[in-house]
Motif scaffolding. Structure first.
Motif, PDB file in Angstrom:
ATOM      1  N   GLY A 123       0.807  -1.228   0.000  1.00  0.00           N
ATOM      2  CA  GLY A 123       0.000   0.000   0.000  1.00  0.00           C
ATOM      3  C   GLY A 123       0.834   1.269   0.000  1.00  0.00           C
ATOM      4  N   GLY A 124       2.144   1.119  -0.125  1.00  0.00           N
ATOM      5  CA  GLY A 124       3.022   2.292  -0.160  1.00  0.00           C
ATOM      6  C   GLY A 124       3.137   2.866  -1.570  1.00  0.00           C
ATOM      7  N   VAL A 125       3.883   3.959  -1.666  1.00  0.00           N
ATOM      8  CA  VAL A 125       4.030   4.683  -2.928  1.00  0.00           C
ATOM      9  C   VAL A 125       5.520   4.715  -3.294  1.00  0.00           C
ATOM     10  N   TYR A 126       5.923   4.001  -4.366  1.00  0.00           N
ATOM     11  CA  TYR A 126       7.334   4.085  -4.766  1.00  0.00           C
ATOM     12  C   TYR A 126       7.596   5.499  -5.292  1.00  0.00           C
ATOM     13  N   HIS A 127       8.702   6.053  -4.890  1.00  0.00           N
ATOM     14  CA  HIS A 127       9.031   7.410  -5.342  1.00  0.00           C
ATOM     15  C   HIS A 127      10.431   7.377  -5.940  1.00  0.00           C
ATOM     16  N   THR A 128      10.503   7.380  -7.264  1.00  0.00           N
ATOM     17  CA  THR A 128      11.806   7.296  -7.918  1.00  0.00           C
ATOM     18  C   THR A 128      12.492   8.654  -7.891  1.00  0.00           C
ATOM     19  N   LEU A 129      13.759   8.632  -7.481  1.00  0.00           N
ATOM     20  CA  LEU A 129      14.559   9.860  -7.451  1.00  0.00           C
ATOM     21  C   LEU A 129      15.566   9.803  -8.584  1.00  0.00           C
ATOM     22  N   ASN A 130      15.770  10.932  -9.222  1.00  0.00           N
ATOM     23  CA  ASN A 130      16.714  10.986 -10.334  1.00  0.00           C
ATOM     24  C   ASN A 130      18.103  11.374  -9.815  1.00  0.00           C
ATOM     25  N   PRO A 131      19.051  10.418  -9.834  1.00  0.00           N
ATOM     26  CA  PRO A 131      20.382  10.687  -9.268  1.00  0.00           C
ATOM     27  C   PRO A 131      21.155  11.748 -10.030  1.00  0.00           C
ATOM     28  N   ARG A 132      20.676  12.100 -11.222  1.00  0.00           N
ATOM     29  CA  ARG A 132      21.416  13.108 -11.994  1.00  0.00           C
ATOM     30  C   ARG A 132      21.082  14.523 -11.551  1.00  0.00           C
ATOM     31  N   LEU A 133      20.129  14.673 -10.648  1.00  0.00           N
ATOM     32  CA  LEU A 133      19.841  16.007 -10.106  1.00  0.00           C
ATOM     33  C   LEU A 133      20.896  16.356  -9.069  1.00  0.00           C
ATOM     34  N   PHE A 134      20.985  17.640  -8.728  1.00  0.00           N
ATOM     35  CA  PHE A 134      21.895  18.044  -7.654  1.00  0.00           C
ATOM     36  C   PHE A 134      21.372  17.493  -6.334  1.00  0.00           C
ATOM     37  N   PRO A 135      22.287  17.124  -5.405  1.00  0.00           N
ATOM     38  CA  PRO A 135      21.837  16.595  -4.110  1.00  0.00           C
ATOM     39  C   PRO A 135      20.832  17.513  -3.413  1.00  0.00           C
ATOM     40  N   GLU A 136      21.017  18.835  -3.507  1.00  0.00           N
ATOM     41  CA  GLU A 136      20.060  19.741  -2.836  1.00  0.00           C
ATOM     42  C   GLU A 136      18.669  19.599  -3.439  1.00  0.00           C
ATOM     43  N   GLN A 137      18.625  19.391  -4.780  1.00  0.00           N
ATOM     44  CA  GLN A 137      17.318  19.220  -5.427  1.00  0.00           C
ATOM     45  C   GLN A 137      16.663  17.920  -4.949  1.00  0.00           C
ATOM     46  N   ILE A 138      17.489  16.878  -4.810  1.00  0.00           N
ATOM     47  CA  ILE A 138      16.954  15.592  -4.358  1.00  0.00           C
ATOM     48  C   ILE A 138      16.400  15.738  -2.939  1.00  0.00           C
ATOM     49  N   ALA A 139      17.147  16.447  -2.095  1.00  0.00           N
ATOM     50  CA  ALA A 139      16.669  16.656  -0.715  1.00  0.00           C
ATOM     51  C   ALA A 139      15.360  17.435  -0.725  1.00  0.00           C
ATOM     52  N   TRP A 140      15.286  18.465  -1.565  1.00  0.00           N
ATOM     53  CA  TRP A 140      14.056  19.270  -1.661  1.00  0.00           C
ATOM     54  C   TRP A 140      12.879  18.375  -2.046  1.00  0.00           C
ATOM     55  N   ILE A 141      13.111  17.536  -3.055  1.00  0.00           N
ATOM     56  CA  ILE A 141      12.038  16.663  -3.563  1.00  0.00           C
ATOM     57  C   ILE A 141      11.612  15.659  -2.493  1.00  0.00           C
ATOM     58  N   MET A 142      12.590  15.094  -1.773  1.00  0.00           N
ATOM     59  CA  MET A 142      12.253  14.105  -0.737  1.00  0.00           C
ATOM     60  C   MET A 142      11.452  14.751   0.391  1.00  0.00           C
ATOM     61  N   ASN A 143      11.819  15.962   0.746  1.00  0.00           N
ATOM     62  CA  ASN A 143      11.067  16.666   1.787  1.00  0.00           C
ATOM     63  C   ASN A 143       9.667  16.994   1.311  1.00  0.00           C
ATOM     64  N   HIS A 144       9.572  17.418   0.055  1.00  0.00           N
ATOM     65  CA  HIS A 144       8.258  17.770  -0.493  1.00  0.00           C
ATOM     66  C   HIS A 144       7.349  16.539  -0.503  1.00  0.00           C
ATOM     67  N   ALA A 145       7.925  15.393  -0.881  1.00  0.00           N
ATOM     68  CA  ALA A 145       7.125  14.154  -0.947  1.00  0.00           C
ATOM     69  C   ALA A 145       6.916  13.558   0.442  1.00  0.00           C
TER      70      ALA A 145
END
Ligand code: ADP
Length: 542
Positions: free
Chosen positions: A88-110
């Protein structure tokens, strides 16, 4: 009066149940992150996905929890997707080619609460883990022997974690409209926006995309999804392949021409899919090595416009059919595909390439139209171009958290941000991104058409076109070129090659030669960056 048919919710884990039952022994081959080529099958993937779901449940993860993955295409990544969804969870694919700060932003947003990460990407997680407040578990997709010894983070070894579950678990039950997956658009302008797939939309998208004139894959094929699972839902292939029982060959972390060729050859791959940049590398390798592609029948190319010269080379030199496709993260992602309708079946040579240069037509389940700036629908005449709008059961109805509201209207039309025309047979052709189109004297010039033409020159490796300020015409096109190694074409060589093939007023005002063209995290030319680089450029015509 209602129909008298069974309620059978369209849930993603039913796909892996089906694959295990009907195609349980089918090979799923992966180039592992640890190095060797590994082999498993749909039966084992389902077993391990069940154990993954059980372990997540045991660890307290619940319906609707967002669980990130930062991983290459491998069998492990696939079973983790199914395990997350089956709990029942939601897979959330992260794009490793983004900057780490962008990845952190996206993870926090999600609000991601756990992450499954490949060894390759552990440094990214180490850099950002303490910035993601919701994160409470980091699972490394490897075995004990390969676990890093000196990480400052509290890491869990995937294989041991999985081994502690016995698989005596039943998939969770819920409504088919429940969220299944998440993927953020790369956000070349503004913040990234979260697209949320449902179980229903993923299943319908897989049904749509396995039609014969769409991806058209079948149980007797060997398919290689080079397009990463972190890019636009992997073009749906993690659902389509098990749904039809096709053998899958996962390229893992190695996307260079030689590595891709090796798998295409040894695993007798008949069908593959990726963005043009990947195929540029493969074609360069084939040219150097003199190797051929005896097993490959079809290649789907999308994500950015497939240059005509690429289609021609695949077809004429290697005997591989090219299917040009267009889509976007918001569409799960397939929108149009370039199979030839009977109207075009007898075409050959340039006439055939003219049609294949278009992005194709929409399958059942995708509605589209083009409108002018006043939202008036334009005729399907293959000429008048305007904003491309779409709707359908696998098209986003909103972004996560309500961003980008202006892209959705009351009748459910989603404004793609692409500019296109559609011809009388329903074939759509992208002429630009709305924000990249060049406005010259009130008329629009398509940068994609110019780029396609320029890369047809035998000495050109890559081409990009941007609008540069012009005192009389507002903007005029500047053509930016990377020359092929050892070649030295001049501005005049290139412009005279283009002359006569486009309207006179579309001809670039100048040509700039560069060593590098910037790309986005999903392999598209980064026009925003180019416009910055050439912000002070003065055209000779100005
Ligand atoms: P991102 O925006 O995160 O890079 P997407 O894959 O969602 O990733 O990008 C979708 C966009 O890519 C489309 O709106 C379109 O502009 C472009 N695109 C995709 N396929 C093609 C194609 N075949 N030809 C031209 N542009 C394409």
């Amino acid at each position: 009066m209602l129909g008298l048919m069974q309620e059978w919710p369209l849930l993603c884990h039913k796909i892996i149940d089906y694959a295990a039952q009907q195609h349980g022994n089918r090979d799923v081959v992966s180039r592992s992150i640890e190095g060797p080529i590994t082999r498993t099958n749909y039966g084992q993937i389902r077993d391990r996905a069940l154990r993954c779901a059980q372990a997540l449940d045991r660890d307290g993860f619940k319906l609707g929890d967002r669980i990130a993955t930062l991983a290459w295409n491998t069998a492990r990544h696939t079973e983790v997707w199914y395990g997350i969804m089956g709990n029942g969870g939601v897979y959330h694919t992260l794009n490793p080619r983004l900057f780490p700060e962008q990845i952190a932003w996206i993870m926090n947003h999600a609000g991601d609460s756990a992450i499954f990460v490949d060894l390759t990407f552990l440094p990214i997680v180490e850099a950002i883990a303490d910035q993601v407040k919701s994160l409470r578990k980091i699972i490394v997709l490897t075995d004990e022997a390969h676990m890093p010894k000196d990480s400052k983070l509290d890491l869990v070894c995937y294989e041991s974690w999985l081994a502690a579950a016995d698989g005596d678990f039943t998939w969770k039950e819920f409504d088919e409209n429940t969220a299944a997956g998440m993927c953020y658009t790369s956000g070349t302008t503004g913040d990234p926006k979260g697209v949320v797939y449902s179980h229903r939309s993923n299943v319908l998208h897989a049904l749509i995309s396995c039609q014969p004139d769409a991806l058209g894959i079948a149980a007797n094929e060997s398919i290689m999804p080079v397009v990463p699972m972190f890019h636009a839902n992997a073009w749906g292939i993690a659902f389509t392949a098990p749904m039809v029982g096709a053998k899958v060959v996962n390229p893992g972390a190695q996307m260079d021409g030689e590595s891709i060729y090796e798998l295409l050859d040894t695993e007798k791959v008949t069908f593959t899919a990726a963005v043009p940049t990947v195929w540029l590398m493969l074609l360069a390798y084939l040219e150097e090595s003199g190797k051929m592609l005896p097993h490959l029948n079809r290649v789907v190319i999308g994500g950015s416009a497939c240059p005509r010269a690429m289609t021609q080379k695949f077809q004429d030199v290697y005997g591989v059919d090219v299917v040009h496709a267009w889509g976007m993260t918001e569409m799960s992602p397939l929108g149009t595909l370039g199979a030839l309708k009977p109207e075009y079946a007898d075409l050959s040579g340039d006439a055939k390439l003219d049609i294949q240069e278009k992005q194709g037509y929409a399958p059942f389940g995708v509605e589209m139209k083009v409108t002018d700036d006043e939202n008036i629908e334009l005729p399907w005449d293959g000429e008048k171009f305007g904003r491309l709008k779409v709707r359908g059961p696998a098209v986003a109805s909103a972004y996560y958290g309500g961003a980008g509201e202006e892209q959705f209207d009351d009748e459910n039309w989603f404004d793609t941000g692409d500019v296109a025309h559609i011809n009388e047979n329903g074939y759509m052709q992208i002429t630009d991104r709305a924000k990249d189109v060049i406005k010259s004297g009130g008329e629009w010039i398509s940068t994609i058409d110019l780029e396609n033409l320029a890369v047809g020159h035998p000495d050109v490796q890559e081409a990009a076109v941007i609008g540069v300020v012009h005192p009389k015409w507002d903007e005029r096109p500047l053509l930016i070129i990377i020359r092929k190694e050892g070649k030295d074409p001049s501005k005049d060589d290139i412009l005279s090659f283009m002359d006569g093939k486009i309207a006179k007023w579309w001809m670039p005002d100048d040509v700039a030669f560069v060593d590098e063209i910037p790309h986005t995290a999903t392999g598209k030319i980064q026009k925003t960056e180019l416009r910055k680089q050439f912000a002070d450029y003065t055209l000779p015509t100005a």
